[in-house]
Design a protein around this motif. Structure first.
Motif, short mmCIF file in Angstrom:
data_model
loop_
_atom_site.label_atom_id
_atom_site.label_comp_id
_atom_site.label_asym_id
_atom_site.label_seq_id
_atom_site.Cartn_x
_atom_site.Cartn_y
_atom_site.Cartn_z
N THR A 10 30.04 29.36 3.92
CA THR A 10 28.75 29.20 4.60
C THR A 10 28.00 27.98 4.08
OG1 THR A 10 27.69 30.69 3.00
CG2 THR A 10 28.47 31.67 5.07
N HIS A 11 28.49 27.41 2.98
CA HIS A 11 27.88 26.22 2.37
C HIS A 11 29.01 25.50 1.63
CE1 HIS A 11 24.42 23.95 0.87
NE2 HIS A 11 24.93 24.02 -0.35
N SER A 12 28.77 24.32 1.14
CA SER A 12 29.81 23.58 0.42
C SER A 12 30.00 24.14 -0.99
CB SER A 12 29.45 22.09 0.35
OG SER A 12 28.45 21.87 -0.62
N LEU A 13 30.90 23.53 -1.75
CA LEU A 13 31.10 23.89 -3.15
C LEU A 13 29.84 23.57 -3.95
CD1 LEU A 13 33.16 24.76 -5.39
CD2 LEU A 13 33.62 22.32 -5.70
N HIS A 14 29.16 22.50 -3.59
CA HIS A 14 28.00 22.03 -4.32
C HIS A 14 26.77 22.89 -4.05
CE1 HIS A 14 30.26 18.03 -3.78
NE2 HIS A 14 30.64 18.64 -4.88
N GLY A 15 26.02 23.16 -5.09
CA GLY A 15 24.79 23.93 -4.97
C GLY A 15 23.58 23.03 -4.81
N HIS A 21 20.70 26.09 -10.73
CA HIS A 21 20.91 25.77 -9.32
C HIS A 21 21.23 27.07 -8.57
CE1 HIS A 21 24.99 25.87 -10.96
NE2 HIS A 21 25.43 26.11 -9.73
N SER A 22 21.26 26.97 -7.27
CA SER A 22 21.64 28.10 -6.42
C SER A 22 22.37 27.55 -5.20
CB SER A 22 20.40 28.90 -5.99
OG SER A 22 19.55 28.09 -5.19
N HIS A 23 22.89 28.44 -4.39
CA HIS A 23 23.54 28.06 -3.13
C HIS A 23 23.54 29.27 -2.21
CE1 HIS A 23 26.78 29.55 -5.72
NE2 HIS A 23 26.59 28.50 -6.48
N LEU A 39 33.64 16.28 -8.35
CA LEU A 39 32.63 16.88 -9.21
C LEU A 39 32.16 18.18 -8.60
CD1 LEU A 39 30.54 13.71 -10.14
CD2 LEU A 39 32.28 14.88 -11.53
N GLY A 40 32.00 19.21 -9.44
CA GLY A 40 31.57 20.51 -8.96
C GLY A 40 30.13 20.57 -8.51
N GLY A 41 29.30 19.71 -9.02
CA GLY A 41 27.89 19.62 -8.65
C GLY A 41 27.39 18.27 -9.10
N PRO A 42 27.60 17.24 -8.31
CA PRO A 42 27.37 15.85 -8.77
C PRO A 42 26.02 15.57 -9.41
CG PRO A 42 28.37 15.86 -6.60
CD PRO A 42 28.03 17.30 -6.93
N ASP A 43 24.95 16.26 -8.97
CA ASP A 43 23.64 15.95 -9.52
C ASP A 43 23.14 16.96 -10.54
OD1 ASP A 43 23.26 17.92 -7.59
OD2 ASP A 43 21.33 17.12 -6.93
N TYR A 44 23.97 17.97 -10.91
CA TYR A 44 23.48 18.97 -11.86
C TYR A 44 24.56 19.55 -12.78
CZ TYR A 44 25.49 22.20 -8.50
OH TYR A 44 26.35 22.84 -7.67
N SER A 45 25.84 19.19 -12.60
CA SER A 45 26.89 19.84 -13.37
C SER A 45 27.95 18.86 -13.87
CB SER A 45 27.57 20.91 -12.51
OG SER A 45 28.64 21.51 -13.22
N SER A 59 24.55 35.31 -3.37
CA SER A 59 23.98 34.17 -2.65
C SER A 59 22.51 33.99 -3.03
CB SER A 59 24.12 34.36 -1.14
OG SER A 59 23.43 35.51 -0.72
N ASN A 60 22.10 32.74 -3.07
CA ASN A 60 20.71 32.35 -3.35
C ASN A 60 20.19 32.83 -4.71
OD1 ASN A 60 20.31 30.97 -0.81
ND2 ASN A 60 20.36 33.00 0.11
#
Length: 133
Positions: free
Chosen positions: A124-129, A65-67, A31-37, A101-102
């Protein structure tokens, strides 16, 4: 293909030495964003970049969302209705979207067809935001 290090994104494949070719249609499924996508597809991570091939079913989408990592989204199929930093975008095949970013963003597949997109992020972060509060 073997991974020499653990991937930042749960379920993603971490490329290792001499891993040069990947079949994105079959390498994994996450999942690209398990809790939002609703986006789902495959992801491969390298040392400094990650790539993913994702599908978002018609009429579904990603909540705001952001990341911390910047992101590029290249639309392959369908129409993606996005808002990035307060700017509305209707992206059709061939459109490249940049997300700094952000930056708060969200998007939804058109009601008539799935959206298929290729995305690239730095590691610098995972795929998930991070879902907006």
């Amino acid at each position: 293909m073997t991974a020499t290090e653990k991937a930042r994104t749960p379920g993603a494949l971490r490329a290792g030495p001499q891993d040069y070719a990947f079949e994105l249609a079959t390498v994994n499924h996450l999942l690209g964003g398990p809790d939002y996508s609703s986006a789902a597809g495959s992801c491969v991570e390298g040392d400094r970049m990650m790539v993913a091939l994702m599908r978002m079913k018609a009429g579904t989408g990603a909540e705001p969302h952001s990341h911390p990592n910047e992101q590029w989204i290249f639309i392959l199929e369908g129409t993606f209705h996005a808002t990035v930093g307060g700017t509305s975008i209707a992206a059709t095949p061939g459109t490249l979207i940049y997300i700094p970013s952000n930056t708060l963003h969200e998007g939804k597949a058109g009601a008539d067809a799935d959206v298929v997109f290729f995305t690239v992020k730095d590691t610098t972060h995972s795929l998930h935001g991070i879902k907006a509060a």
